[in-house]
Design a protein around this motif. Structure first.
Motif, mmCIF file in Angstrom:
data_model
loop_
_atom_site.group_PDB
_atom_site.id
_atom_site.type_symbol
_atom_site.label_atom_id
_atom_site.label_comp_id
_atom_site.label_asym_id
_atom_site.label_seq_id
_atom_site.Cartn_x
_atom_site.Cartn_y
_atom_site.Cartn_z
ATOM 1 N N SER A 141 0.829 -1.213 0.000
ATOM 2 C CA SER A 141 0.000 0.000 0.000
ATOM 3 C C SER A 141 0.858 1.255 0.000
ATOM 4 C CB SER A 141 -0.903 0.024 1.232
ATOM 5 O OG SER A 141 -1.742 -1.100 1.248
ATOM 6 N N LYS A 142 1.927 1.228 0.734
ATOM 7 C CA LYS A 142 2.820 2.386 0.780
ATOM 8 C C LYS A 142 3.492 2.615 -0.577
ATOM 9 C CE LYS A 142 3.664 2.118 5.730
ATOM 10 N NZ LYS A 142 4.633 1.900 6.816
ATOM 11 N N ALA A 143 3.854 1.521 -1.251
ATOM 12 C CA ALA A 143 4.445 1.645 -2.591
ATOM 13 C C ALA A 143 3.437 2.253 -3.566
ATOM 14 C CB ALA A 143 4.920 0.282 -3.088
ATOM 15 N N LEU A 144 2.200 1.827 -3.482
ATOM 16 C CA LEU A 144 1.168 2.397 -4.345
ATOM 17 C C LEU A 144 0.884 3.852 -3.982
ATOM 18 C CD1 LEU A 144 -1.294 -0.631 -4.662
ATOM 19 C CD2 LEU A 144 0.228 0.311 -6.417
ATOM 20 N N ALA A 145 1.040 4.188 -2.709
ATOM 21 C CA ALA A 145 0.857 5.579 -2.285
ATOM 22 C C ALA A 145 1.893 6.486 -2.949
ATOM 23 C CB ALA A 145 0.947 5.690 -0.765
ATOM 24 N N ILE A 146 3.101 6.003 -3.108
ATOM 25 C CA ILE A 146 4.140 6.774 -3.799
ATOM 26 C C ILE A 146 3.733 6.998 -5.252
ATOM 27 C CG2 ILE A 146 6.526 6.697 -4.624
ATOM 28 C CD1 ILE A 146 7.182 5.166 -1.989
ATOM 29 N N ALA A 147 3.228 5.953 -5.904
ATOM 30 C CA ALA A 147 2.784 6.087 -7.295
ATOM 31 C C ALA A 147 1.638 7.096 -7.400
ATOM 32 C CB ALA A 147 2.352 4.725 -7.837
ATOM 33 N N ILE A 148 0.702 7.035 -6.467
ATOM 34 C CA ILE A 148 -0.424 7.977 -6.470
ATOM 35 C C ILE A 148 0.084 9.403 -6.295
ATOM 36 C CG2 ILE A 148 -2.442 8.735 -5.143
ATOM 37 C CD1 ILE A 148 -3.021 5.721 -4.656
ATOM 38 N N ALA A 149 1.019 9.608 -5.394
ATOM 39 C CA ALA A 149 1.569 10.952 -5.163
ATOM 40 C C ALA A 149 2.287 11.473 -6.404
ATOM 41 C CB ALA A 149 2.504 10.932 -3.960
ATOM 42 N N LEU A 150 3.045 10.629 -7.088
ATOM 43 C CA LEU A 150 3.746 11.052 -8.300
ATOM 44 C C LEU A 150 2.769 11.417 -9.413
ATOM 45 C CD1 LEU A 150 6.746 8.549 -8.326
ATOM 46 C CD2 LEU A 150 6.789 10.996 -7.824
ATOM 47 N N ILE A 151 1.707 10.641 -9.550
ATOM 48 C CA ILE A 151 0.679 10.969 -10.540
ATOM 49 C C ILE A 151 0.025 12.299 -10.180
ATOM 50 C CG2 ILE A 151 -1.574 10.270 -11.463
ATOM 51 C CD1 ILE A 151 -0.562 7.335 -11.118
ATOM 52 N N GLY A 152 -0.218 12.502 -8.910
ATOM 53 C CA GLY A 152 -0.805 13.761 -8.465
ATOM 54 C C GLY A 152 0.089 14.951 -8.757
ATOM 55 N N LEU A 153 1.388 14.778 -8.612
ATOM 56 C CA LEU A 153 2.331 15.854 -8.934
ATOM 57 C C LEU A 153 2.288 16.188 -10.420
ATOM 58 C CD1 LEU A 153 5.407 14.892 -6.740
ATOM 59 C CD2 LEU A 153 3.901 16.861 -6.459
ATOM 60 N N MET A 154 2.214 15.164 -11.259
ATOM 61 C CA MET A 154 2.121 15.408 -12.702
ATOM 62 C C MET A 154 0.810 16.111 -13.048
ATOM 63 S SD MET A 154 3.838 12.053 -14.446
ATOM 64 C CE MET A 154 3.031 10.818 -13.431
ATOM 65 N N PHE A 155 -0.277 15.675 -12.431
ATOM 66 C CA PHE A 155 -1.584 16.303 -12.661
ATOM 67 C C PHE A 155 -1.527 17.783 -12.287
ATOM 68 C CE2 PHE A 155 -5.877 17.554 -11.661
ATOM 69 C CZ PHE A 155 -6.669 16.851 -12.557
ATOM 70 N N THR A 156 -1.001 18.065 -11.109
ATOM 71 C CA THR A 156 -0.890 19.441 -10.641
ATOM 72 C C THR A 156 0.033 20.252 -11.551
ATOM 73 O OG1 THR A 156 -1.246 18.706 -8.375
ATOM 74 C CG2 THR A 156 -0.263 20.890 -8.674
ATOM 75 N N GLY A 157 1.123 19.658 -11.989
ATOM 76 C CA GLY A 157 2.051 20.339 -12.884
ATOM 77 C C GLY A 157 1.406 20.744 -14.199
ATOM 78 N N ILE A 158 0.578 19.876 -14.735
ATOM 79 C CA ILE A 158 -0.119 20.187 -15.982
ATOM 80 C C ILE A 158 -1.077 21.356 -15.769
ATOM 81 C CG2 ILE A 158 -1.829 19.314 -17.627
ATOM 82 C CD1 ILE A 158 -0.436 16.558 -17.294
ATOM 83 N N ILE A 159 -1.833 21.328 -14.675
ATOM 84 C CA ILE A 159 -2.780 22.407 -14.390
ATOM 85 C C ILE A 159 -2.035 23.729 -14.190
ATOM 86 C CG2 ILE A 159 -4.530 23.260 -12.770
ATOM 87 C CD1 ILE A 159 -5.481 20.916 -14.478
ATOM 88 N N VAL A 160 -0.924 23.701 -13.479
ATOM 89 C CA VAL A 160 -0.141 24.908 -13.258
ATOM 90 C C VAL A 160 0.419 25.434 -14.582
ATOM 91 C CG1 VAL A 160 1.984 25.816 -12.206
ATOM 92 C CG2 VAL A 160 0.398 24.435 -10.850
ATOM 93 N N ALA A 161 0.922 24.533 -15.426
ATOM 94 C CA ALA A 161 1.475 24.956 -16.718
ATOM 95 C C ALA A 161 0.399 25.598 -17.590
ATOM 96 C CB ALA A 161 2.093 23.758 -17.438
ATOM 97 N N ILE A 162 -0.791 25.018 -17.607
ATOM 98 C CA ILE A 162 -1.887 25.597 -18.381
ATOM 99 C C ILE A 162 -2.264 26.963 -17.827
ATOM 100 C CG2 ILE A 162 -4.342 25.334 -18.954
ATOM 101 C CD1 ILE A 162 -3.813 22.277 -19.006
ATOM 102 N N THR A 163 -2.303 27.081 -16.512
ATOM 103 C CA THR A 163 -2.657 28.352 -15.876
ATOM 104 C C THR A 163 -1.634 29.436 -16.197
ATOM 105 O OG1 THR A 163 -3.742 27.149 -14.085
ATOM 106 C CG2 THR A 163 -3.199 29.455 -13.670
ATOM 107 N N VAL A 164 -0.357 29.120 -16.097
ATOM 108 C CA VAL A 164 0.687 30.095 -16.384
ATOM 109 C C VAL A 164 0.653 30.498 -17.859
ATOM 110 C CG1 VAL A 164 3.203 30.415 -16.515
ATOM 111 C CG2 VAL A 164 2.169 29.408 -14.481
ATOM 112 N N ALA A 165 0.500 29.530 -18.742
ATOM 113 C CA ALA A 165 0.432 29.847 -20.172
ATOM 114 C C ALA A 165 -0.776 30.730 -20.481
ATOM 115 C CB ALA A 165 0.378 28.557 -20.989
#
Length: 115
Positions: free
Chosen positions: A70-94
């Motif tokens: 479960s902890k290993a999957l939590a790391i994967a979930i957090a990394l996906i969340g970072l990518m999701f947030t990064g995309i939203i931030v990039a769209i907002t800045v652009a």
């Protein structure tokens, strides 16, 4: 007002263009959360809640995994969340940059030579 309309037009267009990727991230976070929930014996609601709190990197700590898988999957979930947030931030800045360039102009960024 025009600045806001230009911003929203570009922002929503960016969201529309990345919607397949954002949707796949959302589904992946939900599915991984349900897998963790099954491993940890959580209710489906708690599993989904935990996965999106983890993906958003808020991490309240009220629910947390205790097993290694479960902890290993939590790391994967957090990394996906970072990518999701990064995309939203990039769209907002652009979008903000575009709206600024169209409505204010780049001359506002350079100091004037006039006394």
């Amino acid at each position: 007002m025009q600045f806001t309309l230009d911003f929203l037009k570009v922002f929503l267009n960016g969201i529309w263009l990345t919607l397949p990727l954002l949707s796949s991230f959302t589904v992946t976070v939900a599915v991984l959360g349900l897998i963790v929930g099954r491993i940890e014996k959580w209710t489906p609601f708690n599993a989904i809640y935990w996965s999106f709190i983890t993906a958003s990197t808020v991490g309240y700590g009220d629910i947390r995994p205790s097993k290694k898988r479960s902890k290993a999957l939590a790391i994967a979930i957090a990394l996906i969340g970072l990518m999701f947030t990064g995309i939203i931030v990039a769209i907002t800045v652009a979008s903000a940059t575009h709206a600024f360039e169209v409505n204010v102009g780049m001359e506002a960024l350079t100091p004037s030579d006039d006394p």
